[in-house]
Design a protein around this motif. Structure first.
Motif, PDB file in Angstrom:
ATOM      1  N   PRO A  86      37.590  34.110  43.674  1.00  8.54           N
ATOM      2  CA  PRO A  86      38.022  33.166  44.700  1.00  8.54           C
ATOM      3  C   PRO A  86      38.960  32.114  44.110  1.00  8.54           C
ATOM      4  N   ALA A  87      39.704  31.466  45.017  1.00 12.33           N
ATOM      5  CA  ALA A  87      40.723  30.514  44.565  1.00 12.33           C
ATOM      6  C   ALA A  87      40.128  29.251  43.948  1.00 12.33           C
ATOM      7  N   ASN A  88      38.840  28.989  44.210  1.00 12.91           N
ATOM      8  CA  ASN A  88      38.243  27.808  43.570  1.00 12.91           C
ATOM      9  C   ASN A  88      37.842  28.099  42.131  1.00 12.91           C
TER      10      ASN A  88
ATOM     11  N   THR B 176      47.783  31.042  43.690  1.00  8.26           N
ATOM     12  CA  THR B 176      46.337  31.285  43.631  1.00  8.26           C
ATOM     13  C   THR B 176      45.672  31.075  44.983  1.00  8.26           C
ATOM     14  N   PHE B 177      46.324  30.317  45.859  1.00 10.18           N
ATOM     15  CA  PHE B 177      45.951  30.326  47.272  1.00 10.18           C
ATOM     16  C   PHE B 177      47.141  29.877  48.104  1.00 10.18           C
ATOM     17  N   ASP B 178      47.396  30.645  49.169  1.00  7.76           N
ATOM     18  CA  ASP B 178      48.548  30.363  50.028  1.00  7.76           C
ATOM     19  C   ASP B 178      48.082  29.978  51.433  1.00  7.76           C
TER      20      ASP B 178
ATOM     21  N   ALA C 293      42.515  32.858  61.036  1.00  6.14           N
ATOM     22  CA  ALA C 293      41.864  34.171  60.910  1.00  6.14           C
ATOM     23  C   ALA C 293      42.382  34.932  59.694  1.00  6.14           C
ATOM     24  N   GLY C 294      41.462  35.330  58.837  1.00  8.11           N
ATOM     25  CA  GLY C 294      41.845  36.147  57.678  1.00  8.11           C
ATOM     26  C   GLY C 294      42.519  35.376  56.567  1.00  8.11           C
ATOM     27  N   MET C 295      42.524  34.039  56.672  1.00  8.61           N
ATOM     28  CA  MET C 295      43.252  33.284  55.653  1.00  8.61           C
ATOM     29  C   MET C 295      42.620  33.429  54.264  1.00  8.61           C
ATOM     30  N   ASP C 296      41.321  33.766  54.230  1.00  6.22           N
ATOM     31  CA  ASP C 296      40.658  33.980  52.932  1.00  6.22           C
ATOM     32  C   ASP C 296      41.429  34.979  52.070  1.00  6.22           C
TER      33      ASP C 296
ATOM     34  N   LYS D  81      42.877  45.682  49.628  1.00  4.78           N
ATOM     35  CA  LYS D  81      42.414  46.308  50.868  1.00  4.78           C
ATOM     36  C   LYS D  81      41.691  45.260  51.703  1.00  4.78           C
ATOM     37  N   SER D  82      41.829  45.367  53.035  1.00  2.00           N
ATOM     38  CA  SER D  82      41.090  44.480  53.942  1.00  2.00           C
ATOM     39  C   SER D  82      39.901  45.241  54.523  1.00  2.00           C
TER      40      SER D  82
END
Ligand code: BES
Ligand code: MN
Ligand code: ZN
Length: 498
Positions: free
Chosen positions: A194-196, A270-272, A282-285, A471-472
């Protein structure tokens, strides 16, 4: 992982598991024919009873097969006879591996390498075997608490070969496959974190750790004030809203004296969030995967240095977080890139190109033999090519062809895409040298054209990996692509393919 090659029959090796294949219409593969003979028709009987099938993806794991020395026989479906290619070969190895992954098998012998597979020699069959086993056994459970499922204790992979003369090629393929699989696994881990956890500083630490204890590999990390001195106004405009400090990671592998290096540049957002041009919720993760370009060039560096290839290679990773805040860059702001060209930031969500352009300008100092940037750059690329092939752009046909070929032989495929003045014209700005977006049509192409404005005189290519990097859905996770494609490219440049 350890490897051996063998010319002995599938039924004769006392391993924990042999993998053999059957085709549709009851046609047995070479290993299955041998097992069937040694066991007096055991396989044919199970085909008749419907317990074994030639359908692709079907696997039966048999134990105590009479007349067979191996403890287990994994029989995998190979589909229509005569149709086996690298993709179906990899799928078969992967399905068999998953089926036996819950067992305690420590050694497997893959007899599928005896089958005729189009465009594959013993080297590639061994490499595909080891890469697909690595892929199939990959787990990401480091963020889960409590007891973790033990990994399969697989230690040795055997490769069946038709004649002794193929042993050297197969062994080399297995060794290369092992290094590439390690690079793919690193790229997946970085993507999945994860980005954290996986911040720009984290990526920098990983790069430093890769180099420590390796005499041929060095890592240097530039901080924001050093980037400011270099004039990287475009890159820094992306990190303006973030608290997490940006880093420019530079890794140099020297395996070939003073030759000009291959330079790989990887997008490390690392996070957009999109910044002030905020993305929908929605789906921003999934925008934690926006550093998969960086992950893939770091994974390739891990593979190349592990293979000790006789080549020079440099990796440059601009690593930033794209956040909205009171200090963030606004739509309409004009920034000055390291090249001196000014950019009107019409959309703060088109941030990948803003960090890559400064990384590309910085990379000129290495006098690259070829420079390839790798980025989850545009949603438009996903619309254009879907999730199977990455987009390959280049400022010359020969580099584009080379990358297309590397994708084909590694089975990590791409597709050539166009550029040119007409697309480039879409980037015109009323106020600055260029805008950072090119309007609604051809979004992946205009993004490539933007980068092209910073690569004059260099032998440059750009891979848009937005559709292939992860993949989602239920199988959500990083793919490790295009580590295989890039490794193949470098292996070929190093003259290290058989
Ligand atoms: N990281 C995204 C691209 C992306 C989006 C990759 C979805 C994979 C899935 C990139 O930074 C971005 O936001 N691009 C914009 C560009 C647009 C504003 C011109 C896009 O594709 O929408
Ligand atoms: Mn974006
Ligand atoms: Zn992005």
């Amino acid at each position: 992982m350890k490897y051996f090659t063998t010319t002995s029959k599938a039924s004769r090796r006392a391993v924990d598991c042999v993998i053999v294949g059957v085709y549709n219409r009851g046609k047995l593969g070479i290993g299955a024919t041998d097992i069937d003979g040694a066991s007096k028709g055991y396989i044919q009987n199970l085909i008749k009873s419907g317990d074994i099938s030639g359908d692709e993806g079907r696997v039966a794991v048999l134990t105590a097969v009479p007349g067979v020395k191996a403890h287990r026989v994994a029989v995998v479906g190979l589909g229509k006879p005569g149709n086996l290619n690298a993709v179906s070969f990899r799928k078969a190895v992967s399905a068999a591996t998953k089926a036996i992954s819950t067992t305690k098998a420590k050694q497997v012998l893959n007899c599928l390498t005896l089958e005729p597979v189009s465009d594959c020699d013993p080297y590639y069959l061994a490499r595909h075997t080891v890469e697909s086993i690595g892929d199939a056994l990959y787990r990401f459970d480091q963020m889960k608490s409590g007891r973790k499922k033990p990994a399969m204790p697989l230690k040795t992979i055997g490769l069946a070969i038709g004649k002794r003369g193929d042993a050297a090629k197969a062994t080399r393929g297995a060794e290369h496959g092992d290094s590439i699989a390690a690079g793919v696994s690193l790229a997946k881990d970085l993507g999945n974190l994860p980005a954290n956890v996986c911040t720009p500083s984290y990526l920098a630490r990983v790069a430093k750790k890769l180099a420590s204890g390796n005499g041929k590999l060095t890592t240097r990390v530039l901080n924001e004030s050093e980037m400011k001195k270099l004039g990287m106004g475009s890159l820094l405009s992306v990190t303006a809203g973030a608290v997490e400090p940006a880093k420019l990671i530079v890794m140099q592998y020297k395996g070939a004296g003073s030759d000009q290096p291959v330079v790989l540049v990887g997008k490390g957002v690392t996070f957009d969030t999109g910044g002030i041009s905020l993305k929908p919720g929605a789906g921003m993760d999934e925008m934690k995967f926006d550093m998969c370009g960086a992950a893939s060039v770091l994974g390739t560096m891990a593979a190349v240095s592990k293979m000790k290839l006789p080549i020079n290679m440099t990796v440059v990773v601009p690593a930033v977080e794209n956040m909205p805040s009171g200090t963030a860059t606004r739509p309409g702001d004009i920034v000055t890139s390291m090249s001196g060209q000014t950019i009107e930031v019409l959309n703060t969500d088109a941030e990948g190109r803003l960090i890559l352009c400064d990384a590309l300008t910085y990379s000129r100092r290495f006098k690259p033999a070829a420079i390839i940037d790798v980025a989850t750059l545009t949603g438009a690329c996903v619309v254009a090519l879907g999730h199977h092939r990455c987009a390959i752009y280049a400022n010359n046909d020969s580099l584009q062809d080379e990358l297309f070929g590397a994708g084909k032989s590694s089975e990590d495929t791409g597709w050539p895409m166009p550029m040119g003045d007409q697309y480039e014209a879409q980037l015109k700005s009323n106020f600055a040298d260029m805008a950072n977006i090119g309007g609604p049509g051809g979004g992946s192409v205009t993004a490539a054209c933007f980068l092209g404005k910073f690569t004059d005189g260099m032998n440059w290519a750009h891979l848009d990996i937005a559709g292939v990097a992860w993949k989602s859905g239920v199988k959500k996770g990083a793919s490790g692509r295009p580590v295989s494609l890039l490794s193949e490219f470098v292996l070929s440049r190093a003259g290290s393919l058989p």
